[in-house]
Motif scaffolding. Structure first.
Motif, PDB file in Angstrom:
ATOM      1  N   LEU A 128       8.416  12.589 -13.090  1.00  7.03           N
ATOM      2  CA  LEU A 128       7.883  11.602 -12.158  1.00  7.03           C
ATOM      3  C   LEU A 128       7.003  10.626 -12.934  1.00  7.03           C
ATOM      4  CD1 LEU A 128       8.293  11.747  -8.992  1.00  7.03           C
ATOM      5  CD2 LEU A 128       5.874  12.344  -8.870  1.00  7.03           C
ATOM      6  N   SER A 129       7.211   9.335 -12.721  1.00  9.38           N
ATOM      7  CA  SER A 129       6.424   8.322 -13.432  1.00  9.38           C
ATOM      8  C   SER A 129       6.419   7.030 -12.618  1.00  9.38           C
ATOM      9  CB  SER A 129       6.998   8.078 -14.828  1.00  9.38           C
ATOM     10  OG  SER A 129       8.320   7.562 -14.743  1.00  9.38           O
ATOM     11  N   GLY A 130       5.704   6.040 -13.137  1.00  8.57           N
ATOM     12  CA  GLY A 130       5.678   4.734 -12.469  1.00  8.57           C
ATOM     13  C   GLY A 130       5.025   4.742 -11.113  1.00  8.57           C
ATOM     14  N   THR A 131       4.130   5.707 -10.880  1.00 10.19           N
ATOM     15  CA  THR A 131       3.511   5.848  -9.561  1.00 10.19           C
ATOM     16  C   THR A 131       2.472   4.762  -9.307  1.00 10.19           C
ATOM     17  OG1 THR A 131       2.087   7.488 -10.622  1.00 10.19           O
ATOM     18  CG2 THR A 131       3.866   8.325  -9.258  1.00 10.19           C
ATOM     19  N   GLY A 132       2.182   4.566  -8.039  1.00 11.40           N
ATOM     20  CA  GLY A 132       1.165   3.596  -7.654  1.00 11.40           C
ATOM     21  C   GLY A 132       1.477   2.985  -6.310  1.00 11.40           C
ATOM     22  N   ALA A 133       0.502   2.259  -5.794  1.00 17.57           N
ATOM     23  CA  ALA A 133       0.656   1.606  -4.495  1.00 17.57           C
ATOM     24  C   ALA A 133       1.339   0.265  -4.644  1.00 17.57           C
ATOM     25  CB  ALA A 133      -0.714   1.430  -3.840  1.00 17.57           C
ATOM     26  N   CYS A 134       2.149  -0.065  -3.672  1.00 19.85           N
ATOM     27  CA  CYS A 134       2.795  -1.371  -3.654  1.00 19.85           C
ATOM     28  C   CYS A 134       1.722  -2.457  -3.512  1.00 19.85           C
ATOM     29  CB  CYS A 134       3.776  -1.444  -2.485  1.00 19.85           C
ATOM     30  SG  CYS A 134       4.658  -3.001  -2.361  1.00 19.85           S
ATOM     31  N   PRO A 135       1.650  -3.416  -4.438  1.00 18.16           N
ATOM     32  CA  PRO A 135       0.631  -4.467  -4.343  1.00 18.16           C
ATOM     33  C   PRO A 135       0.756  -5.278  -3.064  1.00 18.16           C
ATOM     34  CG  PRO A 135       1.653  -4.442  -6.508  1.00 18.16           C
ATOM     35  CD  PRO A 135       2.471  -3.543  -5.640  1.00 18.16           C
ATOM     36  N   GLN A 136      -0.361  -5.848  -2.645  1.00 22.28           N
ATOM     37  CA  GLN A 136      -0.356  -6.682  -1.448  1.00 22.28           C
ATOM     38  C   GLN A 136       0.515  -7.918  -1.639  1.00 22.28           C
ATOM     39  OE1 GLN A 136      -1.912  -5.924   1.507  1.00 22.28           O
ATOM     40  NE2 GLN A 136      -2.386  -3.946   0.562  1.00 22.28           N
ATOM     41  N   ALA A 137       0.508  -8.452  -2.848  1.00 16.66           N
ATOM     42  CA  ALA A 137       1.318  -9.638  -3.145  1.00 16.66           C
ATOM     43  C   ALA A 137       1.975  -9.443  -4.508  1.00 16.66           C
ATOM     44  CB  ALA A 137       0.452 -10.890  -3.152  1.00 16.66           C
ATOM     45  N   TRP A 138       3.244  -9.838  -4.602  1.00 17.32           N
ATOM     46  CA  TRP A 138       3.983  -9.675  -5.842  1.00 17.32           C
ATOM     47  C   TRP A 138       3.928 -10.939  -6.667  1.00 17.32           C
ATOM     48  CZ3 TRP A 138       5.570  -5.151  -7.536  1.00 17.32           C
ATOM     49  CH2 TRP A 138       5.775  -4.118  -6.612  1.00 17.32           C
ATOM     50  N   GLY A 147       0.791  -1.226   0.000  1.00 17.20           N
ATOM     51  CA  GLY A 147       0.000   0.000   0.000  1.00 17.20           C
ATOM     52  C   GLY A 147       0.818   1.268   0.000  1.00 17.20           C
ATOM     53  N   SER A 148       2.139   1.169   0.192  1.00 19.38           N
ATOM     54  CA  SER A 148       2.970   2.379   0.199  1.00 19.38           C
ATOM     55  C   SER A 148       3.085   2.937  -1.213  1.00 19.38           C
ATOM     56  CB  SER A 148       4.360   2.073   0.763  1.00 19.38           C
ATOM     57  OG  SER A 148       5.019   1.092  -0.024  1.00 19.38           O
ATOM     58  N   GLY A 149       3.297   4.250  -1.325  1.00 23.25           N
ATOM     59  CA  GLY A 149       3.366   4.910  -2.616  1.00 23.25           C
ATOM     60  C   GLY A 149       4.795   5.159  -3.062  1.00 23.25           C
TER      61      GLY A 149
END
Length: 313
Positions: free
Chosen positions: A219-229, A91-93
C-alpha cells in the motif's frame, strides 16, 4: 522552447548511497548536463535521509504541484483516481495497491520489484478478484486500474502514512510497515492476503511457469484528495534511471545517464541560453538539488563533486 522540451525536468534516481553507485557516477562524462547547470543557479537542497517514506523525487514533484509536503501522505493515488475518471471527493482517502512478491530470506522478507512479476492483465485481475473481498469486508473499495496498480478507497487512507514502493523494493519490508498501532488494519489485511494467495490456483500456474508467485501487496500513495487540483505545467519526470538503479545494473544505469545527456540536455541548454525559465532537479536517495535561472552562474562543479560522495546523495 519547443513543445517537447520541459520547463522543469525532474530526474529520480540520479544518485544513491552505495559505493558502486558512487563509483559509476564519478566516472560519468555528461558534458551537456554540465553546460546546462553552469548557466543556472543552484537552489537550496531538499534535505532528507534514506528512511523518509516519500523519496526525494516524489517530494520534488509534490512541490511542483503545490502540495503540502507531508512524509508518506502525498496523495498520488487520489491523483490517479481523478485521472482514471473515478471522481474522488475532496478529502476522501485513497491508496495504491500493488500486487507483489515478498522474498523469504533467512531473517527477513524483502520486496521484489513488481516489474519482475511479468504480470499480465488476466493474471492481475485474477489476483485482484481473489483479495477484493478481504478489503470489502473492511469497508475498503478496490478499483482495478492496471496489472501492477490497483486503487483502494476508504476514509482511513487519508491519514495513514505509507512508504513509497520505490523505498521498499529490494529491502526488508519490516522497516517500512509503519508503527503497529497506526497500520494494524493494513498488517492484518496483508496477513490474510498472504494466506489466501498461498494456495491459490493462480500461483500454482505461475510456479509451473517459473514466475514469482504473488504472495502479498504493498500500500502506498496514501493521502486525502486535495480540495483543488493543479496539473503540472511543462513538468516532466524522466524515470529511465529507475530500473537500472533498482536492479543495481550499473552499466545500464551509466548508459541511461549517457542517453539522458545526449537527448534531453541539449534542448534544455539551448533554451536556457535564450533566457527561458528552465529548471532541473536531480534526485538521489536522500536529497534533491534543483537548478533554476538566477542572477549568478551556478557553481555546478562544486555540487557535482559533492554529489558523488554518499553525504550528498
Amino acid at each position: 522552447m519547443t513543445a517537447s522540451t520541459p520547463r522543469h525536468l525532474i530526474l529520480p534516481f540520479a544518485s544513491a548511497t552505495s559505493e558502486a553507485a558512487q563509483h559509476t557516477l564519478g566516472a560519468l562524462q555528461l558534458p551537456h548536463l554540465e553546460a546546462l547547470l553552469a548557466q543556472l543557479q543552484a537552489q537550496p537542497v531538499d534535505e532528507g535521509d534514506e528512511y523518509t517514506l516519500s523519496p526525494p523525487h516524489e517530494r520534488a514533484l509534490a512541490q511542483a504541484l503545490g502540495w503540502p509536503l507531508q512524509d508518506g501522505l502525498l496523495p498520488w493515488a487520489a491523483q490517479a483516481a481523478q485521472r482514471a475518471g473515478l471522481a474522488p471527493a475532496p478529502g476522501s482517502g485513497w491508496a495504491w495497491v500493488s500486487p507483489t512478491h515478498w522474498h523469504v530470506g533467512t531473517e527477513q522478507f524483502s520486496l521484489v520489484n513488481p516489474a519482475e512479476l511479468q504480470l499480465d492483465e488476466a493474471a492481475s485481475r485474477q489476483a485482484f478478484e481473489a483479495i477484493r473481498p478481504l478489503f470489502e469486508d473492511d469497508g475498503i473499495r478496490l478499483h482495478w486500474c492496471s496489472p501492477l496498480q490497483w486503487l483502494a478507497e476508504h476514509e482511513s487512507l487519508a491519514h495513514l502514512p505509507t512508504a513509497s514502493l520505490d523505498r521498499v523494493i529490494g529491502r526488508n519490508v519490516d522497516l517500512w510497515l509503519g508503527p503497529p498501532e497506526a497500520a494494524r488494519r493494513l498488517r492484518r489485511l496483508q496477513a490474510e492476503a498472504q494466506m489466501l494467495l498461498h494456495a491459490h490456483p493462480l500461483n500454482e500456474v505461475r510456479e509451473a511457469q517459473g514466475l514469482p508467485v504473488i504472495n502479498s501487496f504493498w500500500l502506498s500513495g496514501t493521502g486525502a484528495c486535495p480540495q483543488a487540483w493543479q496539473e503540472p505545467v511543462d513538468v516532466v519526470v524522466d524515470e529511465r534511471l529507475r530500473g537500472p538503479l533498482l536492479a543495481e545494473d550499473w552499466a545500464a544505469w551509466a548508459d541511461a545517464w549517457q542517453a539522458l545527456d545526449a537527448e534531453l540536455m541539449p534542448p534544455l541548454c539551448a533554451a536556457a541560453k535564450t533566457g527561458q525559465p528552465v529548471v532541473v532537479t536531480l534526485c538521489g536517495e536522500r536529497h534533491s538539488q534543483a537548478w533554476a535561472p538566477g542572477a549568478k552562474p551556478s557553481l555546478w562543479a562544486r555540487w557535482w563533486a559533492k554529489s558523488r560522495r554518499p553525504a550528498r546523495c
